[in-house]
Enzyme design. Structure first.
Site, PDB file in Angstrom:
ATOM      1  N   SER A 150      16.949  98.944 -45.483  1.00  0.00           N
ATOM      2  CA  SER A 150      16.096  99.287 -46.621  1.00  0.00           C
ATOM      3  C   SER A 150      16.367  98.296 -47.761  1.00  0.00           C
ATOM      4  O   SER A 150      16.558  97.100 -47.528  1.00  0.00           O
ATOM      5  CB  SER A 150      16.387 100.737 -47.027  1.00  0.00           C
ATOM      6  OG  SER A 150      15.520 101.161 -48.028  1.00  0.00           O
ATOM      7  N   LYS A 168      10.044 101.202 -48.663  1.00  0.00           N
ATOM      8  CA  LYS A 168      11.483 101.433 -48.474  1.00  0.00           C
ATOM      9  C   LYS A 168      11.859 102.874 -48.849  1.00  0.00           C
ATOM     10  O   LYS A 168      12.736 103.468 -48.218  1.00  0.00           O
ATOM     11  CB  LYS A 168      12.298 100.428 -49.289  1.00  0.00           C
ATOM     12  CG  LYS A 168      12.106  98.968 -48.885  1.00  0.00           C
ATOM     13  CD  LYS A 168      12.531  98.676 -47.459  1.00  0.00           C
ATOM     14  CE  LYS A 168      12.610  97.170 -47.193  1.00  0.00           C
ATOM     15  NZ  LYS A 168      12.904  96.843 -45.788  1.00  0.00           N
TER      16      LYS A 168
HETATM   17  C1  HXC Z   1      -0.965  89.009 -52.957  1.00  0.00           C
HETATM   18  C2  HXC Z   1      -0.949  88.888 -50.650  1.00  0.00           C
HETATM   19  C3  HXC Z   1       0.077  87.902 -50.682  1.00  0.00           C
HETATM   20  C4  HXC Z   1       0.568  87.502 -51.967  1.00  0.00           C
HETATM   21  C5  HXC Z   1      -0.442  88.315 -48.608  1.00  0.00           C
HETATM   22  N1  HXC Z   1      -1.234  89.093 -49.347  1.00  0.00           N
HETATM   23  N2  HXC Z   1       0.382  87.587 -49.381  1.00  0.00           N
HETATM   24  N3  HXC Z   1      -1.463  89.426 -51.781  1.00  0.00           N
HETATM   25  N4  HXC Z   1       0.036  88.090 -53.061  1.00  0.00           N
HETATM   26  N5  HXC Z   1       1.527  86.591 -52.081  1.00  0.00           N
HETATM   27  C6  HXC Z   1      -2.271  89.975 -48.870  1.00  0.00           C
HETATM   28  C7  HXC Z   1      -3.383  89.166 -48.234  1.00  0.00           C
HETATM   29  O1  HXC Z   1      -4.250  88.629 -49.213  1.00  0.00           O
HETATM   30  C8  HXC Z   1      -4.067  90.206 -47.374  1.00  0.00           C
HETATM   31  O2  HXC Z   1      -4.895  91.071 -48.120  1.00  0.00           O
HETATM   32  C9  HXC Z   1      -2.898  91.047 -46.883  1.00  0.00           C
HETATM   33  O3  HXC Z   1      -1.827  90.832 -47.818  1.00  0.00           O
HETATM   34  C10 HXC Z   1      -2.433  90.647 -45.516  1.00  0.00           C
HETATM   35  O4  HXC Z   1      -2.099  89.268 -45.532  1.00  0.00           O
HETATM   36  P1  HXC Z   1      -1.909  88.444 -44.177  1.00  0.00           P
HETATM   37  O5  HXC Z   1      -1.404  87.099 -44.558  1.00  0.00           O
HETATM   38  O6  HXC Z   1      -3.136  88.518 -43.349  1.00  0.00           O
HETATM   39  O7  HXC Z   1      -0.811  89.316 -43.446  1.00  0.00           O
HETATM   40  P2  HXC Z   1       0.167  88.921 -42.259  1.00  0.00           P
HETATM   41  O8  HXC Z   1      -0.207  87.606 -41.633  1.00  0.00           O
HETATM   42  O9  HXC Z   1       0.281  90.086 -41.380  1.00  0.00           O
HETATM   43  O10 HXC Z   1       1.554  88.636 -42.998  1.00  0.00           O
HETATM   44  C11 HXC Z   1       2.321  89.681 -43.541  1.00  0.00           C
HETATM   45  C12 HXC Z   1       3.016  89.269 -44.831  1.00  0.00           C
HETATM   46  C13 HXC Z   1       3.816  87.983 -44.608  1.00  0.00           C
HETATM   47  C14 HXC Z   1       3.901  90.403 -45.286  1.00  0.00           C
HETATM   48  C15 HXC Z   1       1.935  89.008 -45.872  1.00  0.00           C
HETATM   49  O11 HXC Z   1       4.412  87.576 -45.792  1.00  0.00           O
HETATM   50  C16 HXC Z   1       4.849  88.126 -43.533  1.00  0.00           C
HETATM   51  O12 HXC Z   1       4.546  88.022 -42.329  1.00  0.00           O
HETATM   52  N6  HXC Z   1       6.114  88.355 -43.859  1.00  0.00           N
HETATM   53  C17 HXC Z   1       7.167  88.574 -42.864  1.00  0.00           C
HETATM   54  C18 HXC Z   1       8.468  88.017 -43.316  1.00  0.00           C
HETATM   55  C19 HXC Z   1       8.948  88.577 -44.629  1.00  0.00           C
HETATM   56  O13 HXC Z   1       8.174  88.764 -45.575  1.00  0.00           O
HETATM   57  N7  HXC Z   1      10.237  88.766 -44.769  1.00  0.00           N
HETATM   58  C20 HXC Z   1      10.828  89.140 -46.041  1.00  0.00           C
HETATM   59  C21 HXC Z   1      11.280  90.500 -46.014  1.00  0.00           C
HETATM   60  S1  HXC Z   1      12.262  90.798 -47.446  1.00  0.00           S
HETATM   61  P3  HXC Z   1      -6.513  90.841 -48.266  1.00  0.00           P
HETATM   62  O14 HXC Z   1      -6.953  91.909 -49.196  1.00  0.00           O
HETATM   63  O15 HXC Z   1      -6.700  89.460 -48.836  1.00  0.00           O
HETATM   64  O16 HXC Z   1      -7.074  90.975 -46.880  1.00  0.00           O
HETATM   65  C22 HXC Z   1      12.425  92.421 -47.590  1.00  0.00           C
HETATM   66  C23 HXC Z   1      13.537  92.907 -48.421  1.00  0.00           C
HETATM   67  C24 HXC Z   1      13.253  92.889 -49.860  1.00  0.00           C
HETATM   68  O17 HXC Z   1      11.727  93.184 -47.065  1.00  0.00           O
HETATM   69  C25 HXC Z   1      14.447  93.383 -50.628  1.00  0.00           C
HETATM   70  C26 HXC Z   1      14.994  92.463 -51.626  1.00  0.00           C
HETATM   71  C27 HXC Z   1      15.338  91.093 -51.163  1.00  0.00           C
END
Ligand code: HXC
Length: 282
Positions: A150, A168
């Site tokens: 989380s 989370k």
């Molecule tokens: C606003 C955003 C955006 C951004 C994506 N979207 N990035 N909106 N600002 N920076 C929106 C898109 O416009 C779209 O909406 C929707 O989100 C889906 O985007 P996709 O790119 O099609 O999604 P997808 O390819 O499935 O990618 C998922 C993701 C990507 C979450 C956006 O970043 C990813 O795959 N991440 C995986 C790895 C990751 O993030 N790891 C970090 C975890 S850290 P619309 O309306 O335009 O259709 C963590 C812990 C945090 O969880 C705790 C503290 C550190």
């Protein structure tokens, strides 16, 4: 792994199923568990990257333990079920499950589309639900244990993290219900809430420039991935046998600093971005 703390072989014969095991904290947990004797199955969307990580994990474990790559998007329950079937075919059982798959980007509520919100909820919260549903019956057989990765973001109102905070908080709640419902069947469920951990996708996405860890983290530094995986080893080990329905925060004391510092993730944003945010320009 902390060689001085954990004994080789404590997880001999055990099987770990971990989502988000390709990189970061998930990878480190798989490595630590394998070095201590477990075989592992890592789950993620990127089939090619996953296969490479599985090979690297076997090499890094260096003790003949196996790691299988099971490509699946945790948002799709059928794909998660297929990954579980692959695990059972290969190893015959599952003892430990880690839900570490997550998505993140910085965005204010005002700029967050419904699909953006849903995407993170689906990866983090629905993905955890799908993983629990697909592994619950195998875990009843082994009286196994869950760990959910989380965060501490939702303990306060963390700007630019509405989707992740909501997801989370849901994961924490799900883990507690799981602990209570399945405790009588011998299953444990706990949460690890990492603070700022170096060299992770999360910290890369939230930015790392322009802040001094000593001013916002009582222990004066970011955490290491190994400090999260050691917490997972502890919870899965016999030392954790009476611990369930618990959240173990591993954050160097960061969450307690509310007024003395900027809230997370502003502490990791570049100063210009923080300024722009308060001026409503970000
Ligand atoms: C606003 C955003 C955006 C951004 C994506 N979207 N990035 N909106 N600002 N920076 C929106 C898109 O416009 C779209 O909406 C929707 O989100 C889906 O985007 P996709 O790119 O099609 O999604 P997808 O390819 O499935 O990618 C998922 C993701 C990507 C979450 C956006 O970043 C990813 O795959 N991440 C995986 C790895 C990751 O993030 N790891 C970090 C975890 S850290 P619309 O309306 O335009 O259709 C963590 C812990 C945090 O969880 C705790 C503290 C550190």
């Amino acid at each position: 792994m902390s060689k001085n703390t954990f004994r080789d072989g404590i997880f001999d014969g055990k099987v770990l199923f971990i989502t988000g095991g390709r990189t970061g904290i998930g990878y480190d947990i798989a490595k630590n568990m394998m070095q201590l004797g477990a075989n592992a199955v890592i789950v993620g969307r990127d089939a090619e990257g996953l296969a490479k990580s599985a090979a690297n994990l076997e090499r890094e474990a260096g003790n003949g333990k196996k790691c299988i790559a099971a490509a699946a998007d945790v948002r799709d329950k059928n794909q998660v079920r297929a990954a579980v079937s692959k695990t059972l075919e290969a190893f015959g059982k599952i003892d430990f499950v880690v839900c570490a798959a997550a998505g993140n980007f910085l965005v204010p509520i005002d700029g967050l589309s419904e699909n953006g919100f849903k995407t993170v909820i689906d990866i983090d919260l629905l993905g955890t639900y799908n993983t629990i549903k697909a592994t619950l019956h195998p875990l009843r057989e082994t009286q196994g244990a869950y760990i959910h990765i989380s965060a501490t973001l939702h303990y306060r109102g963390t700007p630019y993290q509405p989707h992740v905070s909501a997801a989370k908080a849901g994961i924490d709640a799900l883990s507690n219900v799981l602990a209570v419902e399945e405790g009588p069947r011998g299953i444990r469920s706990n949460v690890i809430a990492p603070g700022p951990i170096g060299e992770t996708e999360g910290m890369k996405r939230l930015g790392t420039k322009g802040y001094d860890p000593r001013s916002v983290i009582p222990l004066g530094r970011q955490g290491y991935k190994q400090e999260i995986s050691d917490a997972a080893v502890f919870l899965f080990s016999d030392a954790g046998k009476y611990i369930t329905g618990q959240t173990l925060v591993v954050d160097g004391g960061h969450r307690h600093l509310t007024h003395a510092s900027l809230p997370y993730p502003m502490m990791v944003l570049e100063p210009e971005k923080v300024k722009a945010m308060f001026q409503g320009k970000l």
